[in-house]
Design a protein around this motif. Structure first.
Motif, short mmCIF file in Angstrom:
data_model
loop_
_atom_site.label_atom_id
_atom_site.label_comp_id
_atom_site.label_asym_id
_atom_site.label_seq_id
_atom_site.Cartn_x
_atom_site.Cartn_y
_atom_site.Cartn_z
N LEU A 26 -0.60 5.07 12.97
CA LEU A 26 -1.66 5.99 12.52
C LEU A 26 -1.29 6.58 11.16
CD1 LEU A 26 -4.35 6.91 13.73
CD2 LEU A 26 -3.18 8.91 14.67
N ARG A 27 -0.03 6.96 11.02
CA ARG A 27 0.42 7.52 9.74
C ARG A 27 0.33 6.48 8.62
NH1 ARG A 27 2.34 11.68 7.41
NH2 ARG A 27 3.93 11.61 5.79
N LYS A 28 0.73 5.25 8.92
CA LYS A 28 0.66 4.20 7.90
C LYS A 28 -0.79 3.92 7.50
CE LYS A 28 5.01 1.78 8.76
NZ LYS A 28 5.65 0.50 9.13
N ALA A 29 -1.69 3.93 8.49
CA ALA A 29 -3.11 3.73 8.19
C ALA A 29 -3.61 4.82 7.26
CB ALA A 29 -3.92 3.72 9.49
N PHE A 30 -3.23 6.05 7.55
CA PHE A 30 -3.63 7.20 6.73
C PHE A 30 -3.09 7.06 5.31
CE2 PHE A 30 -2.66 11.53 5.16
CZ PHE A 30 -3.95 12.03 5.09
N GLN A 31 -1.83 6.65 5.17
CA GLN A 31 -1.22 6.52 3.85
C GLN A 31 -1.91 5.43 3.02
OE1 GLN A 31 2.81 5.86 5.20
NE2 GLN A 31 3.40 8.01 4.90
N HIS A 32 -2.20 4.28 3.65
CA HIS A 32 -2.90 3.21 2.93
C HIS A 32 -4.30 3.65 2.53
CE1 HIS A 32 0.00 -0.04 3.06
NE2 HIS A 32 0.21 0.16 4.35
N CYS A 33 -4.97 4.37 3.41
CA CYS A 33 -6.32 4.86 3.13
C CYS A 33 -6.30 5.83 1.95
CB CYS A 33 -6.89 5.52 4.38
SG CYS A 33 -8.65 5.89 4.28
N GLU A 34 -5.36 6.76 1.97
CA GLU A 34 -5.22 7.75 0.89
C GLU A 34 -4.90 7.07 -0.44
OE1 GLU A 34 -4.71 11.73 1.16
OE2 GLU A 34 -6.47 10.93 2.18
N THR A 35 -4.01 6.09 -0.41
CA THR A 35 -3.64 5.38 -1.64
C THR A 35 -4.84 4.65 -2.23
OG1 THR A 35 -1.38 5.06 -0.86
CG2 THR A 35 -2.12 3.60 -2.61
N ASN A 36 -5.64 4.01 -1.37
CA ASN A 36 -6.79 3.28 -1.86
C ASN A 36 -7.86 4.21 -2.43
OD1 ASN A 36 -7.16 0.52 -2.17
ND2 ASN A 36 -8.84 0.47 -0.71
N GLN A 37 -8.04 5.36 -1.80
CA GLN A 37 -9.00 6.33 -2.32
C GLN A 37 -8.58 6.82 -3.70
OE1 GLN A 37 -9.08 9.05 1.05
NE2 GLN A 37 -11.13 8.39 1.60
N LYS A 38 -7.27 6.95 -3.88
CA LYS A 38 -6.75 7.39 -5.18
C LYS A 38 -6.87 6.30 -6.24
CE LYS A 38 -2.53 9.16 -7.37
NZ LYS A 38 -1.10 9.50 -7.17
N ASN A 39 -6.49 5.07 -5.87
CA ASN A 39 -6.49 3.96 -6.83
C ASN A 39 -7.88 3.41 -7.13
OD1 ASN A 39 -3.73 4.24 -6.78
ND2 ASN A 39 -3.33 2.38 -5.62
N TYR A 40 -8.73 3.40 -6.09
CA TYR A 40 -10.07 2.83 -6.24
C TYR A 40 -11.12 3.79 -5.64
CZ TYR A 40 -7.40 -1.41 -7.17
OH TYR A 40 -6.53 -2.32 -7.70
N PRO A 41 -11.37 4.92 -6.32
CA PRO A 41 -12.29 5.92 -5.77
C PRO A 41 -13.72 5.42 -5.57
CG PRO A 41 -11.73 6.41 -8.06
CD PRO A 41 -10.82 5.32 -7.61
N ASP A 42 -14.10 4.36 -6.30
CA ASP A 42 -15.47 3.83 -6.18
C ASP A 42 -15.59 2.72 -5.15
OD1 ASP A 42 -16.36 5.57 -8.19
OD2 ASP A 42 -15.78 4.14 -9.77
N PHE A 43 -14.49 2.36 -4.51
CA PHE A 43 -14.51 1.30 -3.49
C PHE A 43 -14.97 1.94 -2.17
CE2 PHE A 43 -12.22 -1.50 -0.37
CZ PHE A 43 -12.89 -2.67 -0.68
N TYR A 44 -16.29 1.88 -1.95
CA TYR A 44 -16.87 2.67 -0.85
C TYR A 44 -16.52 2.16 0.54
CZ TYR A 44 -20.56 -0.94 -1.18
OH TYR A 44 -21.25 -2.12 -1.22
#
Length: 292
Positions: A145-163
């Motif tokens: 669950l923590r790893k999922a959260f970290q990957h999700c957070e990283t992607n939101q930061k790197n690709y904010p328009d990737f809906y």
């Protein structure tokens, strides 16, 4: 020179030269690319049709053309996730577990410059977190669950328009809100907070973006199922009747569950029957039980 007098030094010189020639090849080798081919899309569609044979067929066909396409491992894992979620068979879980390491290693070796990289890894760990909770492996579930959260957070930061990132984000917030009080330490350990209203807003935003962009419409049955789950389990308000995707089993199931919750058994039976007609013996257990 000394290499001419000593065979050992001559051999070492040849070996070093050979290694130098090899290094550039390895350094420019490309990481496996995410290719959203027709076979991958069709495999995803058949997952929502509960047709595992067709899913495997499409993925095996894709593997012949693009054997290192990371979407293959992702969707095979998604298939395992759906199957274990439906049957709770611990023997099947152990079989899926034996496939986890190689799939994860391949996904982690994929093209990091793609917005799909962290998205797929977030989904992978999210699926395993749910499977591990169902298998009573709570500590490992929290780790995933923590790893999922970290990957999700990283992607939101790197690709904010990737809906598409709204999908794992909504599920993470929904999971955090749905975890029983006795298991609250799981979400605390994973570092996520649960908010049903936020999860609803994220999944609605995703649905609207998919409808507007018309790029990932094959995801609509799953998106609407997630939306129904959030609205019917995490919010005090009545869930809305989601739009139907014609000839789709998951869509029919979602509507059947909606009418079942409304105690409209006639309409629920009609929708469950539609699901059973489309998916036959592969229908979810609740459908077969209701119609049995």
């Amino acid at each position: 020179g000394i290499s001419e007098r000593c065979p050992f030094f001559y051999a070492m010189k040849r070996l070093i030269l050979f290694v130098i020639l090899l290094v550039p090849r390895f350094s420019i080798a490309q990481a496996p690319a995410f290719k959203l081919s027709n076979e991958i899309v069709e495999a995803y569609v058949h997952i929502t049709q509960f047709d595992k044979n067709q899913v495997r067929q499409h993925l095996q066909t894709e593997a012949k053309v693009n054997p290192v396409n990371p979407f293959i491992d992702y969707l095979f894992n998604t298939l395992d996730f759906f199957e274990f979620s439906a049957n709770d068979d611990l023997q099947f879980y152990r079989q899926a577990l034996s496939r986890r390491k190689s799939r994860l290693e391949h996904l982690e070796s994929a093209d990091r410059s793609s917005p799909f990289y962290h998205f797929v890894l977030a989904e992978f760990h999210l699926q395993w977190s749910i499977m591990r909770m169902k298998a009573s492996e709570e500590m490992l579930a929290a780790k995933d669950l923590r790893k999922a959260f970290q990957h999700c957070e990283t992607n939101q930061k790197n690709y904010p328009d990737f809906y598409l990132n709204l999908k794992p984000a909504a599920m993470l917030h929904a999971l955090g809100a749905a975890i029983p009080t006795s298991y609250k330490w799981l979400s605390d350990l994973a570092g996520i907070s649960g908010n049903g209203k936020q999860a609803q807003q994220e999944i609605l935003q995703l649905e609207n973006e998919v409808l507007k962009q018309q790029t990932f419409t094959y995801l609509l049955p799953e998106i609407r199922f997630i939306r129904f789950f959030i609205e019917s389990n995490l919010l005090s308000e009545e869930p809305t009747l989601v739009s139907v995707t014609p000839n789709n089993s998951l869509s029919a199931l979602t509507q059947g569950l909606y009418f079942f919750k409304q105690k409209n058994m006639k309409m629920a039976a009609a929708k469950f029957q539609a699901c059973e007609t489309l998916s036959g013996k592969n229908s979810p257990a609740i459908v077969l039980f209701f119609l049995g």
